[in-house]
Scaffold this active site. Structure first.
Site, PDB file in Angstrom:
ATOM      1  N   ALA A 131     -19.675  -9.193 -76.543  1.00 49.51           N
ATOM      2  CA  ALA A 131     -19.473 -10.083 -77.687  1.00 49.51           C
ATOM      3  C   ALA A 131     -20.194 -11.417 -77.540  1.00 49.51           C
ATOM      4  O   ALA A 131     -20.326 -12.170 -78.490  1.00 49.51           O
ATOM      5  CB  ALA A 131     -17.980 -10.327 -77.897  1.00 49.51           C
ATOM      6  N   ARG A 188     -28.206 -18.532 -72.896  1.00 49.06           N
ATOM      7  CA  ARG A 188     -29.285 -18.853 -71.959  1.00 49.06           C
ATOM      8  C   ARG A 188     -30.558 -18.031 -72.199  1.00 49.06           C
ATOM      9  O   ARG A 188     -31.609 -18.338 -71.670  1.00 49.06           O
ATOM     10  CB  ARG A 188     -28.777 -18.667 -70.510  1.00 49.06           C
ATOM     11  CG  ARG A 188     -27.734 -19.700 -70.116  1.00 49.06           C
ATOM     12  CD  ARG A 188     -26.935 -19.302 -68.872  1.00 49.06           C
ATOM     13  NE  ARG A 188     -25.830 -18.384 -69.188  1.00 49.06           N
ATOM     14  CZ  ARG A 188     -24.921 -17.975 -68.308  1.00 49.06           C
ATOM     15  NH1 ARG A 188     -24.987 -18.370 -67.051  1.00 49.06           N
ATOM     16  NH2 ARG A 188     -23.955 -17.132 -68.675  1.00 49.06           N
ATOM     17  N   ASN A 198     -61.913   9.746 -95.582  1.00 44.25           N
ATOM     18  CA  ASN A 198     -60.701  10.462 -96.014  1.00 44.25           C
ATOM     19  C   ASN A 198     -59.945   9.750 -97.120  1.00 44.25           C
ATOM     20  O   ASN A 198     -59.006  10.278 -97.664  1.00 44.25           O
ATOM     21  CB  ASN A 198     -59.756  10.680 -94.825  1.00 44.25           C
ATOM     22  CG  ASN A 198     -59.327   9.374 -94.184  1.00 44.25           C
ATOM     23  OD1 ASN A 198     -60.048   8.378 -94.263  1.00 44.25           O
ATOM     24  ND2 ASN A 198     -58.173   9.382 -93.546  1.00 44.25           N
ATOM     25  N   ALA A 256     -78.954  14.830 -89.763  1.00 42.80           N
ATOM     26  CA  ALA A 256     -78.593  13.450 -89.424  1.00 42.80           C
ATOM     27  C   ALA A 256     -78.684  12.543 -90.645  1.00 42.80           C
ATOM     28  O   ALA A 256     -79.550  12.734 -91.506  1.00 42.80           O
ATOM     29  CB  ALA A 256     -79.501  12.934 -88.317  1.00 42.80           C
ATOM     30  N   ASN A 316     -69.332  20.569 -82.881  1.00 37.61           N
ATOM     31  CA  ASN A 316     -69.945  19.428 -82.196  1.00 37.61           C
ATOM     32  C   ASN A 316     -70.156  18.319 -83.218  1.00 37.61           C
ATOM     33  O   ASN A 316     -70.917  18.481 -84.167  1.00 37.61           O
ATOM     34  CB  ASN A 316     -71.277  19.853 -81.568  1.00 37.61           C
ATOM     35  CG  ASN A 316     -71.784  18.797 -80.615  1.00 37.61           C
ATOM     36  OD1 ASN A 316     -71.730  17.609 -80.923  1.00 37.61           O
ATOM     37  ND2 ASN A 316     -72.280  19.224 -79.463  1.00 37.61           N
ATOM     38  N   GLU A 319     -15.384 -19.352 -60.578  1.00 39.99           N
ATOM     39  CA  GLU A 319     -16.706 -19.401 -61.202  1.00 39.99           C
ATOM     40  C   GLU A 319     -17.582 -20.448 -60.530  1.00 39.99           C
ATOM     41  O   GLU A 319     -17.090 -21.490 -60.091  1.00 39.99           O
ATOM     42  CB  GLU A 319     -16.565 -19.730 -62.701  1.00 39.99           C
ATOM     43  CG  GLU A 319     -16.005 -18.584 -63.518  1.00 39.99           C
ATOM     44  CD  GLU A 319     -16.776 -17.290 -63.301  1.00 39.99           C
ATOM     45  OE1 GLU A 319     -17.948 -17.217 -63.702  1.00 39.99           O
ATOM     46  OE2 GLU A 319     -16.205 -16.352 -62.705  1.00 39.99           O
ATOM     47  N   TYR A 375     -65.028   8.470 -86.559  1.00 42.47           N
ATOM     48  CA  TYR A 375     -63.668   8.447 -87.084  1.00 42.47           C
ATOM     49  C   TYR A 375     -63.358   9.827 -87.642  1.00 42.47           C
ATOM     50  O   TYR A 375     -64.033  10.313 -88.557  1.00 42.47           O
ATOM     51  CB  TYR A 375     -63.509   7.392 -88.189  1.00 42.47           C
ATOM     52  CG  TYR A 375     -62.161   7.499 -88.850  1.00 42.47           C
ATOM     53  CD1 TYR A 375     -60.999   7.309 -88.103  1.00 42.47           C
ATOM     54  CD2 TYR A 375     -62.021   7.835 -90.194  1.00 42.47           C
ATOM     55  CE1 TYR A 375     -59.738   7.448 -88.679  1.00 42.47           C
ATOM     56  CE2 TYR A 375     -60.766   7.970 -90.777  1.00 42.47           C
ATOM     57  CZ  TYR A 375     -59.626   7.772 -90.009  1.00 42.47           C
ATOM     58  OH  TYR A 375     -58.389   7.915 -90.569  1.00 42.47           O
ATOM     59  N   LYS A 410     -27.805 -10.878 -76.709  1.00 48.19           N
ATOM     60  CA  LYS A 410     -28.277 -10.556 -75.354  1.00 48.19           C
ATOM     61  C   LYS A 410     -28.218  -9.057 -75.028  1.00 48.19           C
ATOM     62  O   LYS A 410     -29.164  -8.505 -74.469  1.00 48.19           O
ATOM     63  CB  LYS A 410     -27.473 -11.337 -74.310  1.00 48.19           C
ATOM     64  CG  LYS A 410     -27.868 -10.985 -72.888  1.00 48.19           C
ATOM     65  CD  LYS A 410     -27.376 -11.983 -71.879  1.00 48.19           C
ATOM     66  CE  LYS A 410     -25.885 -11.980 -71.716  1.00 48.19           C
ATOM     67  NZ  LYS A 410     -25.466 -12.893 -70.637  1.00 48.19           N
TER      68      LYS A 410
HETATM   69  C1  UD1 Z   1     -19.279 -13.349 -65.436  1.00 42.03           C
HETATM   70  C2  UD1 Z   1     -18.092 -13.562 -64.483  1.00 42.03           C
HETATM   71  C3  UD1 Z   1     -18.610 -13.949 -63.113  1.00 42.03           C
HETATM   72  C4  UD1 Z   1     -19.545 -12.870 -62.587  1.00 42.03           C
HETATM   73  C5  UD1 Z   1     -20.665 -12.589 -63.605  1.00 42.03           C
HETATM   74  C6  UD1 Z   1     -21.431 -11.345 -63.182  1.00 42.03           C
HETATM   75  C7  UD1 Z   1     -16.252 -14.407 -65.876  1.00 42.03           C
HETATM   76  C8  UD1 Z   1     -15.455 -15.594 -66.245  1.00 42.03           C
HETATM   77  N1  UD1 Z   1     -17.238 -14.604 -65.003  1.00 42.03           N
HETATM   78  O1  UD1 Z   1     -19.943 -14.609 -65.559  1.00 42.03           O
HETATM   79  O2  UD1 Z   1     -17.521 -14.121 -62.204  1.00 42.03           O
HETATM   80  O3  UD1 Z   1     -20.089 -13.288 -61.356  1.00 42.03           O
HETATM   81  O4  UD1 Z   1     -20.137 -12.328 -64.919  1.00 42.03           O
HETATM   82  O5  UD1 Z   1     -22.560 -11.109 -63.959  1.00 42.03           O
HETATM   83  O6  UD1 Z   1     -15.965 -13.339 -66.332  1.00 42.03           O
HETATM   84  N2  UD1 Z   1     -18.527 -11.821 -73.214  1.00 42.03           N
HETATM   85  C9  UD1 Z   1     -17.722 -11.432 -74.271  1.00 42.03           C
HETATM   86  N3  UD1 Z   1     -16.943 -12.363 -74.877  1.00 42.03           N
HETATM   87  C10 UD1 Z   1     -16.903 -13.655 -74.480  1.00 42.03           C
HETATM   88  C11 UD1 Z   1     -17.725 -14.042 -73.393  1.00 42.03           C
HETATM   89  C12 UD1 Z   1     -18.517 -13.104 -72.777  1.00 42.03           C
HETATM   90  O7  UD1 Z   1     -17.723 -10.273 -74.662  1.00 42.03           O
HETATM   91  O8  UD1 Z   1     -16.151 -14.436 -75.096  1.00 42.03           O
HETATM   92  C13 UD1 Z   1     -19.384 -10.817 -72.584  1.00 42.03           C
HETATM   93  C14 UD1 Z   1     -20.857 -11.174 -72.634  1.00 42.03           C
HETATM   94  O9  UD1 Z   1     -21.478 -10.626 -73.796  1.00 42.03           O
HETATM   95  C15 UD1 Z   1     -21.403 -10.552 -71.360  1.00 42.03           C
HETATM   96  C16 UD1 Z   1     -20.209 -10.538 -70.424  1.00 42.03           C
HETATM   97  O10 UD1 Z   1     -19.078 -10.734 -71.215  1.00 42.03           O
HETATM   98  O11 UD1 Z   1     -21.848  -9.233 -71.576  1.00 42.03           O
HETATM   99  C17 UD1 Z   1     -20.308 -11.620 -69.347  1.00 42.03           C
HETATM  100  O12 UD1 Z   1     -20.375 -12.895 -69.962  1.00 42.03           O
HETATM  101  P1  UD1 Z   1     -21.251 -14.071 -69.360  1.00 42.03           P
HETATM  102  O13 UD1 Z   1     -21.035 -15.271 -70.209  1.00 42.03           O
HETATM  103  O14 UD1 Z   1     -22.630 -13.634 -69.125  1.00 42.03           O
HETATM  104  O15 UD1 Z   1     -20.497 -14.303 -67.948  1.00 42.03           O
HETATM  105  P2  UD1 Z   1     -21.095 -14.939 -66.642  1.00 42.03           P
HETATM  106  O16 UD1 Z   1     -21.162 -16.401 -66.806  1.00 42.03           O
HETATM  107  O17 UD1 Z   1     -22.346 -14.243 -66.271  1.00 42.03           O
HETATM  108 CA    CA Z   2     -23.624 -12.820 -67.210  1.00 39.49          CA
END
Ligand code: UD1
Ligand code: CA
Length: 449
Positions: free
Chosen positions: A9, A14, A382, A419, A373, A155, A362, A21
């Site tokens: 979600a 980033r 065409n 030709a 040939n 984290e 072509y 993503k």
């Molecule tokens: C998360 C972990 C971290 C771990 C890392 C590994 C948490 C708090 N942290 O951090 O410990 O080392 O992954 O890659 O879980 N997503 C949702 N809803 C949200 C937020 C995120 O579905 O509200 C989904 C994102 O789309 C993604 C995944 O969760 O696919 C991870 O989210 P992301 O924000 O990338 O977490 P990290 O900061 O990488």
């Molecule tokens: Ca991540």
């Protein structure tokens, strides 16, 4: 019973992209497709995908994927909040819940199977995948004792300087006992740097919490930005090339070539530098491809040579040579023993066995009989500005240099075209056809005065 939930979600801030993503592509498949594929072997009873940011787009991209339940997370308030959305759809579910981050695409199915079996045999409330990374920047740190028990995950951004020195990281892959998790999920707080609900905080509330450390850290690479996307692409490409080298393919300069998972190669194929295979492409045994080819959704037979060529939705049978500098476009069907040479474009055409189109031509919407040939610079005209028309050239015919065949037109077998001819009418078998101004020579011409 096993349920799998994929967290997809998030926005992926980033990445700085208009694309969510989890829809970023990696070796021809999106991140989320790869994550879903990694758990198929476990044959889960339920597959839930948590969507939020551009939810419709993510759902559409997976429309062909059977048995998926989409769960909406609105707004996106962290990974813990994401999993809270499962309380309703998984109400009454008994068994294990495997949670996968949608941005961790390189997981091996065997690793997930090991995680599940360790989780089940140990009776843990939660088991998570960990790895030791030389550079753990950005990942949550896992605090665990020697017997594998986890006390907490902190984290990166919430860590003290001391805690950051811990190199054991959370891969974002967890196996929970669902009933235990459901009990603690409502108790999550957003008391952290991002003000979000963290799934990782449930680990300190569950007992026992265990971890499984993976040796090859590559497979737990998470993708947050384009640098990590490129690193994962490199890992995948390396895996694919190694696989085919083990199957008997020679790569002269492996790192310069890219493959798709749908590409297949026979034994003793030699791939020269700078070759790229996309979609579902097949290369027959003993063929030499490259340098400098792009081959997409195409097949090349055995013992062919293809140099500096682009092939898209084309088929080439055995013992052909293609290139240098040829383009075979969709619907080009080249039978065995043909030569397609430099600066030749073929589209939606069939070339029967032994056809030679060696230079500057072509060939579009045409059917060429055996051993035709095609002289240098021959063009099938065409397109009349509105519609496309076909050109048919019978077996054994020869076109002279710089001929234009204005379609629709049919030449019989063993026709010779002089030709420089422009032909607009059919030619019967065995005839010579000329369509050009007769040469005039005036002797003793005074020349310019
Ligand atoms: C998360 C972990 C971290 C771990 C890392 C590994 C948490 C708090 N942290 O951090 O410990 O080392 O992954 O890659 O879980 N997503 C949702 N809803 C949200 C937020 C995120 O579905 O509200 C989904 C994102 O789309 C993604 C995944 O969760 O696919 C991870 O989210 P992301 O924000 O990338 O977490 P990290 O900061 O990488
Ligand atoms: Ca991540």
């Amino acid at each position: 019973m096993l349920a799998v939930a994929v967290l997809a979600a998030g926005k992926g801030t980033r990445m700085k992209s208009d694309l969510p993503k989890v829809l970023q592509p990696l070796a021809g498949a999106t991140l989320v497709e790869r994550v879903l594929a990694s758990c198929e072997q476990l044959q889960p009873q339920r597959r839930l995908l948590i969507v939020g940011h551009q939810a419709e787009r993510v759902e559409q991209s997976l429309a062909h994927h059977p048995g998926l339940e989409f769960v909406l997370q609105q707004p996106q308030n962290g990974t813990g909040h994401a999993v809270q959305q499962l309380l309703e759809p998984l109400n009454g579910f008994h068994g294990d819940l495997l949670v996968l981050n949608g941005d961790v695409p390189l997981l091996r199915p065997d690793t997930l199977a090991r995680l599940l079996s360790q989780h089940r045999s140990s009776g843990a409330a939660v088991t998570l995948l960990t790895a030791r990374l030389a550079d753990p920047t950005g990942y949550g740190r896992v605090f665990a004792s020697d017997d594998g028990r986890v006390s907490a995950i902190v984290e990166h951004r919430d860590c003290s300087a001391e805690q950051r020195r811990n190199t054991l990281i959370n891969a974002g892959i967890y196996c929970f006992n669902w009933e235990g998790l459901a009990e603690v999920l409502p108790r999550l707080s957003s008391d952290n740097d991002q003000g979000e609900l963290y799934l990782t905080d449930t680990v300190a509330m569950l007992s026992p919490a265990m971890h499984l450390e993976v040796a090859v850290a590559d497979e737990i690479n998470g993708i947050n930005d384009r640098l990590q996307l490129a690193q994962c692409e490199a890992v995948l490409q390396q895996r694919l090339r190694e696989h085919w080298m083990r199957e008997g393919v020679t790569f002269v300069d492996p790192a310069s070539c890219t493959l798709s998972e749908g590409s297949r190669f026979g034994r003793d194929v030699v791939i020269e530098p700078q070759c790229h295979f996309r979609g579902t492409s097949t290369i027959g045994s003993g063929s030499r491809i490259g340098p400098g080819c792009l081959i997409e959704d195409s097949s090349v037979g055995e013992r062919c040579q293809v140099v500096h060529a682009v092939l898209r939705q084309a088929t080439v049978a055995a013992d052909c040579s293609v290139g240098p500098f040829s383009q075979l476009r969709p619907g080009a069907k080249v039978a065995a023993g043909c030569h397609v040479g430099n600066f030749v474009e073929v589209k939606n055409s069939t070339l029967a066995e032994g056809v030679k189109v060696n230079h500057l031509s072509y060939i579009g919407d045409a059917d060429l009989g055996a051993a035709v040939n095609v002289g240098a610079g021959t063009i099938t005209a065409n397109y009349d500005g509105v519609r496309k028309h076909r050109t048919v050239i019978g077996a054994g015919s020869k076109t002279g240099a710089n001929s234009v065949l204005v379609a629709p037109i049919t030449l019989g077998n063993n026709v010779t075209v002089g030709a420089g001819s422009t032909l607009t009418r059919d030619v019967p078998s065995g005839a010579l056809a000329l369509g050009r101004a007769r040469q005039l020579v005036k002797e003793n011409w005074p020349g310019p005065v």
